[in-house]
Design a protein around this motif. Structure first.
Motif, PDB file in Angstrom:
ATOM      1  N   VAL A   3      69.985  10.658  87.386  1.00 17.28           N
ATOM      2  CA  VAL A   3      69.838  11.779  86.465  1.00 17.28           C
ATOM      3  C   VAL A   3      71.169  11.938  85.737  1.00 17.28           C
ATOM      4  N   ILE A   4      71.117  11.982  84.409  1.00 17.96           N
ATOM      5  CA  ILE A   4      72.354  12.016  83.640  1.00 17.96           C
ATOM      6  C   ILE A   4      72.329  13.155  82.620  1.00 17.96           C
ATOM      7  N   PRO A   5      72.566  14.394  83.080  1.00 20.73           N
ATOM      8  CA  PRO A   5      72.712  15.460  82.093  1.00 20.73           C
ATOM      9  C   PRO A   5      73.976  15.209  81.276  1.00 20.73           C
ATOM     10  N   TYR A   6      73.936  15.463  79.989  1.00 21.92           N
ATOM     11  CA  TYR A   6      75.116  15.142  79.182  1.00 21.92           C
ATOM     12  C   TYR A   6      75.527  16.248  78.226  1.00 21.92           C
ATOM     13  N   ASN A   7      74.695  17.261  78.069  1.00 27.58           N
ATOM     14  CA  ASN A   7      75.105  18.364  77.205  1.00 27.58           C
ATOM     15  C   ASN A   7      74.940  19.673  77.971  1.00 27.58           C
ATOM     16  N   PRO A   8      75.482  20.763  77.465  1.00 34.83           N
ATOM     17  CA  PRO A   8      75.419  22.021  78.208  1.00 34.83           C
ATOM     18  C   PRO A   8      73.997  22.433  78.600  1.00 34.83           C
ATOM     19  N   LEU A  53      65.337  18.260  94.956  1.00 34.70           N
ATOM     20  CA  LEU A  53      63.994  17.878  94.516  1.00 34.70           C
ATOM     21  C   LEU A  53      63.757  16.405  94.817  1.00 34.70           C
ATOM     22  N   THR A  54      62.494  16.035  94.869  1.00 36.83           N
ATOM     23  CA  THR A  54      62.141  14.628  95.056  1.00 36.83           C
ATOM     24  C   THR A  54      62.304  13.886  93.731  1.00 36.83           C
ATOM     25  N   THR A  55      62.272  12.581  93.782  1.00 39.57           N
ATOM     26  CA  THR A  55      62.352  11.778  92.558  1.00 39.57           C
ATOM     27  C   THR A  55      61.237  12.161  91.598  1.00 39.57           C
ATOM     28  N   GLU A  56      60.031  12.326  92.117  1.00 38.22           N
ATOM     29  CA  GLU A  56      58.888  12.689  91.269  1.00 38.22           C
ATOM     30  C   GLU A  56      59.096  14.057  90.619  1.00 38.22           C
ATOM     31  N   GLU A  57      59.633  15.004  91.399  1.00 42.90           N
ATOM     32  CA  GLU A  57      59.893  16.330  90.840  1.00 42.90           C
ATOM     33  C   GLU A  57      60.974  16.275  89.771  1.00 42.90           C
ATOM     34  N   TRP A  58      62.029  15.486  90.016  1.00 43.60           N
ATOM     35  CA  TRP A  58      63.078  15.347  88.999  1.00 43.60           C
ATOM     36  C   TRP A  58      62.520  14.700  87.741  1.00 43.60           C
ATOM     37  N   ALA A  59      61.656  13.726  87.905  1.00 40.92           N
ATOM     38  CA  ALA A  59      61.070  13.069  86.728  1.00 40.92           C
ATOM     39  C   ALA A  59      60.338  14.089  85.864  1.00 40.92           C
ATOM     40  N   GLU A  60      59.619  14.980  86.497  1.00 39.60           N
ATOM     41  CA  GLU A  60      58.882  16.012  85.766  1.00 39.60           C
ATOM     42  C   GLU A  60      59.837  16.991  85.078  1.00 39.60           C
ATOM     43  N   VAL A  61      60.823  17.487  85.822  1.00 37.43           N
ATOM     44  CA  VAL A  61      61.806  18.430  85.272  1.00 37.43           C
ATOM     45  C   VAL A  61      62.558  17.785  84.106  1.00 37.43           C
ATOM     46  N   CYS A  62      63.010  16.567  84.315  1.00 37.62           N
ATOM     47  CA  CYS A  62      63.817  15.895  83.287  1.00 37.62           C
ATOM     48  C   CYS A  62      63.001  15.597  82.036  1.00 37.62           C
ATOM     49  N   ALA A  63      61.748  15.214  82.205  1.00 39.16           N
ATOM     50  CA  ALA A  63      60.895  14.971  81.040  1.00 39.16           C
ATOM     51  C   ALA A  63      60.696  16.274  80.259  1.00 39.16           C
TER      52      ALA A  63
END
Length: 140
Positions: A3-8, A53-63
């Motif tokens: 996971v690579i957040p890059y802005n505020p 969170l799980t990988t699947e949960e992160w995928a959903e949040v990040c999308a």
């Protein structure tokens, strides 16, 4: 997952989803841009929060929040991932002596000049004599 957040906004959304609203209020992620001097500290916080969170949960949040993310794939199953499969990032080709082998595909697609796999990795020892000759050495 990677996971690579890059802005505020990415950081605030990430920390909120991880259940850390206190970090979402951190002054480092509430500026117009994230200061490069803060990236290392923020990366450590992301790493510490990721197990929330799980990988699947992160995928959903990040999308949902347009945060760059990709799952880390197990090597023996990477070829089954839709992104890898549909992008031909791994291809199976016929090796002249080893049979069918999986290799890295051509990651770029050009309509007028399509890429192709022209050479495969050598078998053990295949190039020994050539390398030694180039080094002006002999096999022992």
């Amino acid at each position: 997952a990677c996971v690579i957040p890059y802005n505020p906004g990415n950081y605030r959304d990430f920390f909120t989803a991880a259940g850390r609203p206190d970090l979402a209020e951190d002054p480092r992620v509430n500026a117009d841009a994230v200061d490069s001097a803060d990236h290392e500290d923020l990366a450590a916080l992301v790493e510490a929060c990721a197990p929330a969170l799980t990988t699947e949960e992160w995928a959903e949040v990040c999308a949902k929040h347009s945060i760059p993310m990709a799952p880390v794939l197990e090597l023996d199953r990477a070829h089954e991932d839709p992104y890898v499969r549909d992008g031909h990032l791994l291809d199976t080709v016929e090796h002249p002596t080893e049979g069918a082998v999986r290799t890295i595909g051509i990651p770029l697609r050009f309509s007028a000049t399509p890429g192709s796999i022209r050479r495969l990795a050598p078998v053990a020892g295949q190039d020994t004599e050539d390398v030694l000759a180039e080094l002006d050495a002999t096999a022992r």
